[in-house]
Design an enzyme around this catalytic site. Structure first.
Site, PDB file in Angstrom:
ATOM      1  N   ARG A   1      27.811  -7.847  -1.765  1.00 37.67           N
ATOM      2  CA  ARG A   1      26.861  -6.649  -0.942  1.00 37.67           C
ATOM      3  C   ARG A   1      27.227  -5.244  -1.107  1.00 37.67           C
ATOM      4  NH1 ARG A   1      24.990  -7.060   5.307  1.00 37.67           N
ATOM      5  NH2 ARG A   1      23.503  -8.678   4.394  1.00 37.67           N
TER       6      ARG A   1
ATOM      7  N   HIS B   1      16.992  -7.746  -0.946  1.00 36.82           N
ATOM      8  CA  HIS B   1      17.835  -8.472  -0.407  1.00 36.82           C
ATOM      9  C   HIS B   1      17.237  -9.992  -0.656  1.00 36.82           C
ATOM     10  CE1 HIS B   1      20.491 -10.245   2.555  1.00 36.82           C
ATOM     11  NE2 HIS B   1      19.909  -9.789   3.623  1.00 36.82           N
TER      12      HIS B   1
ATOM     13  N   GLN C   1      17.880 -13.108   1.742  1.00 34.92           N
ATOM     14  CA  GLN C   1      17.343 -13.272   3.155  1.00 34.92           C
ATOM     15  C   GLN C   1      15.774 -13.943   2.926  1.00 34.92           C
ATOM     16  OE1 GLN C   1      18.351 -12.221   5.997  1.00 34.92           O
ATOM     17  NE2 GLN C   1      16.388 -13.380   6.659  1.00 34.92           N
TER      18      GLN C   1
ATOM     19  N   ASP D   1      11.728  -5.213  10.556  1.00 38.35           N
ATOM     20  CA  ASP D   1      13.211  -5.112  10.175  1.00 38.35           C
ATOM     21  C   ASP D   1      13.711  -3.634  10.932  1.00 38.35           C
ATOM     22  OD1 ASP D   1      15.749  -5.190   9.210  1.00 38.35           O
ATOM     23  OD2 ASP D   1      15.206  -4.591   7.131  1.00 38.35           O
TER      24      ASP D   1
ATOM     25  N   CYS E   1      15.003 -10.257   9.865  1.00 31.83           N
ATOM     26  CA  CYS E   1      15.918 -10.671   9.169  1.00 31.83           C
ATOM     27  C   CYS E   1      17.432 -10.403  10.158  1.00 31.83           C
ATOM     28  CB  CYS E   1      16.276 -10.125   7.856  1.00 31.83           C
ATOM     29  SG  CYS E   1      16.618  -8.468   7.974  1.00 31.83           S
TER      30      CYS E   1
ATOM     31  N   ARG F   1      19.634 -19.512   5.991  1.00 28.88           N
ATOM     32  CA  ARG F   1      20.459 -18.488   5.004  1.00 28.88           C
ATOM     33  C   ARG F   1      21.593 -19.609   4.442  1.00 28.88           C
ATOM     34  NH1 ARG F   1      20.996 -12.776   5.462  1.00 28.88           N
ATOM     35  NH2 ARG F   1      22.011 -13.064   3.494  1.00 28.88           N
TER      36      ARG F   1
HETATM   37  N1   CP Z   1      20.197 -10.409   7.628  1.00 25.42           N
HETATM   38  C1   CP Z   1      21.472 -10.055   7.228  1.00 25.42           C
HETATM   39  O1   CP Z   1      21.747 -10.172   5.878  1.00 25.42           O
HETATM   40  O2   CP Z   1      22.113  -9.947   8.142  1.00 25.42           O
HETATM   41  P1   CP Z   1      23.877  -9.484   8.155  1.00 25.42           P
HETATM   42  O3   CP Z   1      23.516  -7.922   7.791  1.00 25.42           O
HETATM   43  O4   CP Z   1      24.440  -9.680   9.372  1.00 25.42           O
HETATM   44  O5   CP Z   1      24.596 -10.078   6.962  1.00 25.42           O
HETATM   45  N1  NVA Z   2      17.143  -3.195   5.903  1.00 25.59           N
HETATM   46  C1  NVA Z   2      18.611  -3.610   6.432  1.00 25.59           C
HETATM   47  C2  NVA Z   2      18.654  -5.206   6.407  1.00 25.59           C
HETATM   48  C3  NVA Z   2      20.148  -5.747   6.979  1.00 25.59           C
HETATM   49  C4  NVA Z   2      20.248  -7.067   6.637  1.00 25.59           C
HETATM   50  C5  NVA Z   2      19.537  -2.970   5.965  1.00 25.59           C
HETATM   51  O1  NVA Z   2      19.540  -2.651   4.608  1.00 25.59           O
HETATM   52  O2  NVA Z   2      20.478  -2.528   6.617  1.00 25.59           O
END
Ligand code: CP
Ligand code: NVA
Length: 308
Positions: free
Chosen positions: A107, A134, A137, A225, A266, A294
């Protein structure tokens, strides 16, 4: 090398096989304690590195649990404690890590870091979120939709709010799975044109509708989101709240969608901003199924990457 970098870069048949396997593995675990290993342990003797340059609850825990259930081991690494793009090149990190571990989930902020890591890695790399996409997800989201409502092909999905990284992966999925996609939000926050063009090139009916109530008419799925993503500065984005207020998913908006429409988010959510608790905890909502899936879908992605 089989990396899982984005939904549009993964062959359609493979995406379908991943979803089928995820569902089979989920069903096979019915009634088991969460920490119990699967009967089949194809990751036995393998190590997966999970690198986080941003916070995470779901991605971190679901990957870690999934790897254990598959009989493997994981190490969770914080980007700030590694020389990832600072102190040494990402290429050197990738080459070194490839000598230690069997797969890498990352990530990160910039998409170029993910791509550089994958380019120089001799082991599979999985995208656990970048500023732009992502994919894990949205694989979980497609699985969740299909569990509740059957094939997503031909259905109408409406994204309300910021046209962000999660929205981009939905556009990729629209191209691969063949569903209609409507973005509703202010022009300043439209999804990047390249994602819209990519979906249209796959034959997707992509529409932009500035009036939220009109956008959700006939929707099979409404998605929200956070209005400000992790890589953005909440204070600097303060004005966004005024821009996005008309796109909040509340009970009134949901009532304009199809009768049996689903609601997804998400998570993490800012309740009362992009969606109300009434919707998030209401009859349309499948947010906890998304989070659970997930786990199952990422196990199938890992197996696909490693060919096991
Ligand atoms: N939806 C998601 O990726 O959550 P986290 O940021 O908690 O991993
Ligand atoms: N759009 C959000 C998704 C988190 C899982 C972010 O990037 O923070």
């Amino acid at each position: 090398m089989t990396h899982f970098l984005d939904i549009h870069k993964t062959p359609k048949d493979d995406l379908r096989r991943i979803l089928d396997q995820a569902l089979a593995m989920k069903n096979a675990r019915t009634g088991r304690p969460k920490g119990a290993a699967d009967d089949d342990r194809p990751l036995a003797g393998r190590m997966v590195a999970l690198i986080f340059e941003k916070p995470s609850t779901r991605t971190r825990i679901s990957f870690d649990m999934g790897i254990r259930q598959l009989g493997g081991q994981s190490m969770i690494l914080s980007g700030t404690e590694m020389h990832l793009g600072h102190g040494e090149t990402i290429a050197d990190t990738a080459r070194v890590m490839s000598r230690y571990v069997d797969a890498i989930m990352v990530r990160t902020f910039s998409e170029s870091s993910l791509l550089e890591l994958a380019h120089h890695s001799d082991v599979p790399v999985i995208n656990g979120l970048t500023n732009r996409t992502h994919p894990c997800q949205i694989m979980a989201d497609v699985m969740t939709f299909e569990e509740h409502r059957g094939p997503i092909k031909g259905k109408k999905v409406v994204w309300a709010g910021d046209g962000n990284n999660v929205c981009a992966s939905f556009l990729h999925a629209a191209g691969q799975f063949g569903f209609d996609f409507v973005y509703t939000g202010p022009a300043q926050l439209d999804p990047e044109q390249v994602f819209i063009d990519g979906a249209r090139a796959e034959g997707v009916n992509v529409r932009i509708e500035r009036v939220a109530a009109r956008a959700v008419e006939g929707a099979d799925l409404v998605v929200a989101d956070t209005w400000v993503s992790m890589h953005e500065n909440r204070t600097a984005c303060h004005n966004r709240h005024n821009l996005l207020k008309p796109y909040q998913v509340n009970a009134r908006l949901m009532s304009r969608a199809k009768k049996g429409a689903l609601f997804m988010h998400c998570l993490p959510a800012h309740r009362g901003e992009e969606a109300t608790s009434e919707v998030m905890d209401g009859p349309h909502s499948v947010i906890l199924d998304e989070a659970e899936n997930r786990l199952h879908v990422q196990k199938a992605i890992l197996r696909w990457c490693l060919g096991i």
